[in-house]
Design an enzyme around this catalytic site. Structure first.
Site: not given
Length: 199
Positions: A65-67
């Site tokens: 989700a983040e990167s």
């Protein structure tokens, strides 16, 4: 009698073709899911998830989700690397994880350091908040913001569970991480060392 045998033979062929079709579809589905939800940096994730008592599926879900597994990712807000830690959060985490070396924000581009401190942060949040979604809100919006939400009776009736997530970005983030988590749990099994036991 011959007609009966012919029908049985056709049924057997049809069943075999259906079974074969199911096998190939199942194999393609598994391949698709593993491509969409990869286990990159698995040695580091297994080690840090185990050390911090985290479900590795959750760590992968946050990284995705983040990167989306890009170690060079940098957000508009200045969050860096695989688990998108801000320099301020990184400095604070360094006071929690004692190290002989003082790291700078450039070290956040290192997958090993980023995942080590990202897992420490997740561990702190999951220990602080009893609800998974609340901990994920704090990862995205900050501890101070979430604590203020929990004190607001319009947002949290019991001071523990968020009845709503006021920020749309945080609401979407939590939904994405939990969807990732569901898919990682369906696609992989992990042993007590945080390693995938799937073929």
């Amino acid at each position: 009698m011959k007609r009966y045998k012919r029908i049985l033979f056709i049924c057997a062929i049809a069943a075999a073709l259906l079974l074969l079709g199911w096998f190939f579809l199942n194999r393609e589905y598994k391949y698709f899911m593993r491509s969409a939800y990869p286990l990159k940096y698995s040695d580091i994730v297994a080690k840090e998830a185990t050390k911090n008592h985290l479900d590795p599926a959750m760590v992968y879900s946050v990284i995705k989700a983040e990167s989306n597994f890009d170690p060079d990712a940098k957000s508009r807000a200045g969050a860096i690397g695989l688990m998108q830690l801000t320099p301020d959060t990184f400095d604070w985490l360094q006071t929690k994880l004692k190290s002989d070396e003082k790291y700078t924000e450039n070290n956040l581009y290192s997958p090993e350091i980023n995942i080590r401190y990202g897992c420490k942060f997740l561990s702190i949040l999951f220990n602080k908040y009893s609800k998974q979604a609340t901990a994920l809100c704090a990862y995205n919006a900050g501890i101070g913001t979430v604590n203020a939400w929990l004190k607001d009776p319009d947002i949290s009736k019991d001071g523990v569970t968020l009845d709503q997530i006021p920020f749309e970005e945080t609401r979407n983030y939590v939904n994405i991480v939990l969807k990732n988590y569901e898919n990682y749990k369906k696609t992989y099994q992990f042993n007590d060392k945080g390693e995938s036991v799937n073929d």
